[in-house]
Design an enzyme around this catalytic site. Structure first.
Site, PDB file in Angstrom:
ATOM      1  N   ALA A  20      -3.062   2.430  -2.532  1.00  0.00           N
ATOM      2  CA  ALA A  20      -1.946   2.981  -1.780  1.00  0.00           C
ATOM      3  C   ALA A  20      -2.552   3.673  -0.560  1.00  0.00           C
ATOM      4  CB  ALA A  20      -1.182   3.991  -2.611  1.00  0.00           C
ATOM      5  N   CYS A  21      -1.747   3.995   0.455  1.00  0.00           N
ATOM      6  CA  CYS A  21      -2.374   4.430   1.688  1.00  0.00           C
ATOM      7  C   CYS A  21      -1.435   5.163   2.627  1.00  0.00           C
ATOM      8  CB  CYS A  21      -2.897   3.231   2.475  1.00  0.00           C
ATOM      9  SG  CYS A  21      -3.777   2.067   1.487  1.00  0.00           S
TER      10      CYS A  21
END
Lengths: 379, 506
Positions: A20-21
Site C-alpha cells: 500500500a502507498c
C-alpha cells in the site's frame, strides 16, 4: 533482489509483491521548473502511508543541457564494480556515451544499504531501418535488468530521471540531495508500505521505462490475467509488482498502440455494463468494443496510479474507487495526491480541489487546461 | 442362452406403503414393475432395472427403494463385479459393450485438488449483493489492437479497426452439444428456451436444427457441422450465433457416431435430411479433413457461406498433444477452440473407448492456454472447455486456468431429470430426455424443464459472483487465466507444473 526465474512452468514464478502507498504529483503547466521542496513536504505529510521501506521521485525537465540524450540512472547493488564494468562495456558497445558520472549523494542520510548510482547520457548506436530509438532503448534496458546481475536501471528517458531507494521518502530525498540540486517542471513521488517483501532499491517507485514513470498504490486482483496478456506482447515481468504491470500496460497501450489516456482509462477502469447499456449507440459500441478487445487489461481490485511522461501527468483510481485520489489546482500548479491534506500542506490556498470519480482520469497537460475536464465528473 | 449376469439393482417395496396405484408400472420404460390382478400384488423383474429412479421419485407413498444389488462375486481388486459382468455380457453377445454418459472411472479429478483464493486485509472483497458483479463474456477472435480516431475533447471516438464477429453471453456457461435425435424434441427445445432466456447459447449437436426452432432460437445456437453433415443447409448456418466444426468428442475420441434407424422418426429424418428409419452414421473423421490445411478450407468455406458474420469454433477431444493441435486450429482460422475432456458425456459410446481414451480437461486446458499465450495468439481465439463440469466451483477454476467459457451437458441433463443410469443408447429414457418414444418424451414439459435449466444457470452464476467477489474481482475477465488465484492440494510436482499452479502454502 532480482529473481532468478525458472520459466519451465508458471508455478515457479515468484509471488507478486503486495503493498500500500502514498502518492503525490505536481506539475507547473506553464513548464516553469521548480525544486523538490513541494514533493518532499507533501509526502512527509502522508507519513503514515509508508513504512520506511521505499520512497522515490521522478523529475521531468531535469537535464535541459542533455535533453537530446537518453539519461540512464543505473544502480549497482552492493556497489558491485564488476557489474558496473559489465554495464559500461555494454553501454559502450550499444550507445555513444556522451557523459557519465556518479550521482552525488549525502552519505549521512538515513537510508539502508545504499547502492552505487550512476548516470549516463547516451545516444543509440544502431543500424538503419531497425528498431525505433525508443524500442532500441527499451530492449537494452531489459537486457541490463534481466542479464547483468546487481545492475538495475532506475530510469532511461530524456531530460528526466528517477531517484529512489529504501527508506522514508524524505530520507531518500536527503540522500540524493533533491531539495538543493535539482529542478524540474513536474515531480511525482511515492512512499511505500510493502507487506510481503523487504525493501530493495530497484523495487522502490517510481517504476520507469523511457520517460514514462508510474507510482502506484494498490493490490490488483487481476494481476495474473494482466501479466499473462502483457507477456504475450513481449513484456516479461522481472519484479513481480503490480506497478510493473501498470507500467507495461501503459507502455503497450499509450506508447506502442498510441491510445490517449482518455481511452486507456476506460480500459483500465472500464465502466460497468449497466452504465454502458444506457449510453447512446455510438458510445455503447465504443465501450463495448473496448471491454471486449482489452478485457485482459481491465485492472481489477483497488488501485490508484499516477503516470507521467513529458508534458503529461494523469491520475486514475479503480472503477469502484477502492483507493483514494484527490486533485487540486493553484495558479499554474496542478496537484494529484492520495490525500487533500498533502496538497494543502504545500499550498494551503487552492483555486480548486476536487475528488474524481472511480475510473475518471485527471489529465494534466503542459500549456493546457485538460485537468478541468475531470471536474464535471468529480464526486 | 441362459444369461449368467447378476442384476444391477435390487428393488425393495414396502408392502405396507404400497397402495397398488401402478404408477411404477406406468413410469418404468423397462417393464420392470408388473401388477398381478388376481393376487393384488406388485412384482418386479430386477434383471431389467437400470436404476433410473423414475419409479422411486414418482411413487406417491415412497414405498420403493432401488439400490445397487448386494449380490456380488468374491471381492477382488482386479476382477471387480463390473469387469466380470462385462465379460459375461460380451460372452453372451459377442459385441462391443455400449454405454452412455461420461467416464465414471476414478481418474483424478483435478478440480478437487485446486482451491481458490479470497481477499483478506490488503485488498477488499466485494459484496455481489451490493455491488455490480459482471459475468458477461465474448466468444470470438479479438484484434491485435484497436486503431481509433478521436476528436479534440475525446467525446467523439471512431473505431477504425475492422472487428471480427463475437458473440456475447451473459454467463460463461453454455449448453454442450446434444443432438435432436440423441435427445428428444422436448429436451432439445428446453435447452433452447433456457439458453435464450438466460442470454447464453446451446449447441445443436450434429443432428441439425428443426425448422420450427430456427426463427425463435437461432440466435442462441451453436450449430454443429460434423462428419455426417446431418441437417446442414445455408439457413441452418445463417440463423446461428456460432458455427462449430466437430472433429472429436471427449467421450469417444477418434471414433464416429451411430444413431440407430429406429430413432430416426419422420421429424428427425426431416431435420437431419436423411430417409426415415435409416441409420445416421457419422464417420470417425470428417472425410474432407485429413489435415490442418483441409480444416482451414472448411473453416473458410463456412465463413464464406455466412458472410464472415459468425465465429467458427472447432471442437476436438482432449488428447495427448492437444496444445499443438489447438495452436494449429487457431492458425487455421478458428475463432473458438472447444476442447472436450476425458470425462465428457455421450448418448452412446463403446465403453472401452469412453473409459480409456483421452486426457483430463484440466490438464488439456492448462496446456492449451499456455501454448496459445507462448505463441502470442491467445487473443485470436476463445477457449471453450467441456467434459465433466459438476458445479460452479469447477467452472470458476476452469476460467482461472484460462477458459473463456464452459460447456455443460451432464448437469443440464440432470437438471431436467437425468439420473446418470448410463442407458441413453437404449432409447428408452424413462425421463423423456434421451428417447424418441412419444409415450416417454411427453413426460418432459419444455416450460418446466427450461425453468429448471434457467434456475441452474442462475444458481451457478450467483455462486460464481460470490466467489469472484471474495477474490476482490468484479468482472469475470479479470479471473481469466489468472492462475495466481489457484493453489494445488495433494498434487504431484509434474501435475502442478502442467497446471502452472503453485502448491497451497507456496
Amino acid at each position: 533482489m532480482k529473481f532468478d526465474i525458472d520459466r519451465r512452468s508458471e508455478r515457479y514464478l515468484p509471488t507478486k509483491d503486495i503493498q500500500a502507498c502514498g502518492l503525490f504529483g505536481v506539475m507547473n503547466i506553464e513548464g516553469k521548473r521548480f525544486g523538490g521542496e513541494m514533493a518532499i513536504k507533501a509526502i512527509v505529510n502522508m507519513k503514515a502511508r509508508g513504512n520506511g521501506l521505499g520512497g522515490g521521485y521522478a523529475v521531468y525537465g531535469l537535464y535541459p543541457e542533455y535533453k537530446d540524450y537518453y539519461a540512464m540512472h543505473i544502480m549497482f547493488q552492493d556497489r558491485n564494480m564488476s557489474a558496473k564494468k559489465k554495464v559500461d562495456e555494454f553501454l559502450a558497445k550499444n550507445f555513444d556515451v556522451v557523459y557519465d558520472e556518479e550521482i552525488p549523494t549525502n552519505p549521512s542520510a538515513k537510508v539502508m544499504y545504499p547502492p552505487l548510482v550512476w548516470r549516463y547520457f547516451v545516444a543509440p548506436k544502431k543500424s538503419e531501418g531497425s528498431l525505433s530509438d525508443d524500442d532500441y532503448v527499451v530492449e537494452k534496458v531489459m537486457h541490463i535488468n534481466t542479464s547483468i546481475e546487481d545492475a538495475y536501471v532506475f530510469s532511461s528517458g530524456k531530460d528526466m530521471g528517477v531517484f529512489k531507494g529504501v527508506g522514508f521518502p524524505e530520507d531518500v530525498a536527503e540522500f540524493f540531495m533533491l531539495d538543493e540540486m535539482y529542478e524540474g517542471y513536474m515531480w511525482t513521488v511515492h512512499s511505500r508500505f510493502p507487506t510481503n517483501t523487504p525493501g530493495w532499491w530497484g523495487g522502490a517507485h517510481p517504476f520507469s521505462i523511457l520517460d514514462w514513470t508510474v507510482v502506484h498504490n494498490g493490490e490488483i486482483s487481476s494481476y495474473g490475467t494482466n501479466r499473462r496478456f502483457l507477456e504475450m506482447h513481449g513484456y516479461y515481468c522481472t519484479l513481480f509488482t503490480d506497478t510493473e504491470v501498470m507500467a507495461y500496460a501503459v507502455d503497450l497501450l499509450m506508447r506502442r498502440q498510441g491510445l490517449p489516456i482518455e481511452i486507456v482509462s476506460k480500459i483500465f477502469a472500464a465502466p460497468m455494463w449497466d452504465l454502458i447499456e444506457n449510453m447512446d449507440e455510438k458510445k455503447r459500441k465504443l465501450y463495448t468494443t473496448l471491454r471486449m478487445v482489452y478485457a485482459p487489461l481491465l485492472i481489477n481490485g483497488p488501485f490508484t496510479v499516477i503516470v507521467a511522461h513529458h508534458g503529461e501527468m494523469f491520475g486514475i483510481t479503480d472503477r469502484i474507487r477502492l483507493r483514494p485520489i484527490t486533485a487540486g489546482a493553484r495558479g499554474d500548479f496542478v496537484f494529484l495526491s492520495s490525500e487533500e491534506a498533502a496538497i494543502r500542506a504545500v499550498s494551503p490556498k487552492l483555486d480548486l480541489a476536487w475528488t474524481p470519480r472511480g475510473g475518471e482520469p485527471v489529465v494534466v497537460r503542459l500549456k493546457k487546461k485538460d485537468h478541468l475536464l475531470s471536474l464535471k465528473e468529480s464526486v | 442362452m441362459k444369461t449368467f449376469m447378476l442384476p444391477e439393482f435390487i428393488i425393495e417395496r414396502s408392502d405396507e406403503r404400497c397402495i397398488r396405484c401402478k404408477v411404477c408400472e406406468r413410469q418404468c420404460a423397462e417393464n420392470v414393475h408388473r401388477y398381478d390382478e388376481e393376487l393384488d400384488m406388485m412384482f418386479e423383474d430386477e434383471m431389467n432395472c437400470v436404476g433410473c429412479q423414475r419409479c422411486v421419485v414418482f411413487c406417491p407413498t415412497n414405498a420403493l427403494t432401488v439400490r445397487p444389488h448386494p449380490s456380488t462375486y468374491r471381492p477382488n481388486a482386479n476382477w471387480t463385479r463390473e469387469r466380470l459382468q462385462d465379460l459375461k455380457k460380451q460372452a453372451e453377445t459377442g459385441g462391443v459393450i455400449l454405454t452412455g454418459s461420461g467416464n465414471d472411472k476414478p481418474y483424478r479429478i483435478y478440480w478437487d485438488h485446486l482451491v481458490l483464493n479470497a481477499s483478506q486485509v490488503t485488498n477488499p472483497s466485494i459484496d455481489p449483493l451490493r455491488e455490480p458483479m459482471e459475468l458477461r463474456t465474448f466468444l470470438g477472435r479479438k484484434p491485435d489492437k484497436l486503431d481509433i480516431e478521436y476528436s479534440e475533447d475525446y467525446e467523439d471516438v471512431d473505431i477504425e479497426t475492422e472487428l471480427f464477429p463475437n458473440v456475447m453471453i451473459e454467463t460463461p456457461i453454455v449448453f454442450s452439444a446434444m443432438s435432436y435425435g440423441a435427445i428428444s424434441y422436448n429436451a432439445f427445445k428446453s435447452l433452447a428456451m433456457a439458453a435464450k432466456e438466460y442470454g447464453t447459447l446451446f449447441n445443436t449437436g450434429e443432428g441439425g436444427l428443426p425448422k420450427s426452432l430456427r426463427e425463435e432460437y437461432g440466435g442462441n445456437t451453436i450449430v454443429q457441422v460434423a462428419s455426417g453433415r446431418f441437417g446442414v443447409d445455408p439457413e441452418y448456418l445463417n440463423v446461428s450465433a456460432v458455427i462449430e466444426i466437430k472433429i472429436g468428442q471427449g467421450a469417444k475420441p477418434g471414433i464416429g457416431g451411430h444413431l440407430p434407424g429406429e430413432k430416426v422418426t419422420i421429424n428427425i429424418s426431416e431435420t437431419r435430411m436423411i430417409p426415415e428409419g435409416t441409420d445416421a452414421l457419422s464417420p470417425a473423421p470428417q472425410h474432407d479433413i485429413y489435415s490442418i490445411e483441409d480444416l482451414s478450407m472448411l473453416i473458410y468455406a463456412l465463413k464464406e457461406a455466412t458472410n464472415y458474420e459468425k465465429p467458427v469454433s472447432v471442437k476436438i477431444a482432449a488428447v495427448h498433444n492437444v496444445a499443438a493441435i489447438a495452436s494449429g486450429i487457431v492458425r487455421a482460422g478458428a475463432d473458438i477452440v472447444a476442447i472436450d475432456g476425458l470425462r465428457g458425456g455421450t448418448g452412446a459410446a463403446p465403453k472401452i473407448i469412453r473409459d480409456n481414451v483421452g486426457i483430463p480437461i484440466e490438464l488439456a486446458l492448462a496446456a492449451v492456454d499456455r501454448r496459445l499465450r507462448e505463441e502470442g495468439i491467445r487473443h485470436k481465439a476463445s477457449i471453450l472447455v467441456a467434459g465433466g463440469f459438476r458445479n460452479s466451483g469447477d467452472v470458476i477454476k476452469a476460467i482461472a486456468l484460462g477458459a473463456d467459457a464452459v460447456y455443460i451437458g451432464t448437469p443440464a441433463l440432470v437438471a431436467m431429470g437425468c439420473t446418470l443410469c448410463q442407458k441413453c443408447y437404449t432409447g428408452k429414457c424413462a425421463w423423456g430426455i434421451c428417447t424418441q418414444d412419444p409415450y416417454l418424451t411427453r413426460r418432459l414439459n419444455p416450460e418446466i424443464a427450461s425453468r429448471r435449466l434457467v434456475n441452474l444457470l442462475r444458481g451457478w452464476s450467483h455462486e460464481i459472483k460470490e466467489m469472484l467477489g471474495g477474490m476482490g474481482i468484479n468482472a469475470i475477465e479479470s479471473l481469466r487465466g489468472n492462475r495466481d488465484h489457484l493453489r494445488g492440494v495433494g498434487l504431484e510436482e509434474w501435475e502442478l507444473n502442467v497446471l502452472g499452479v503453485k502448491g497451497a502454502g507456496e
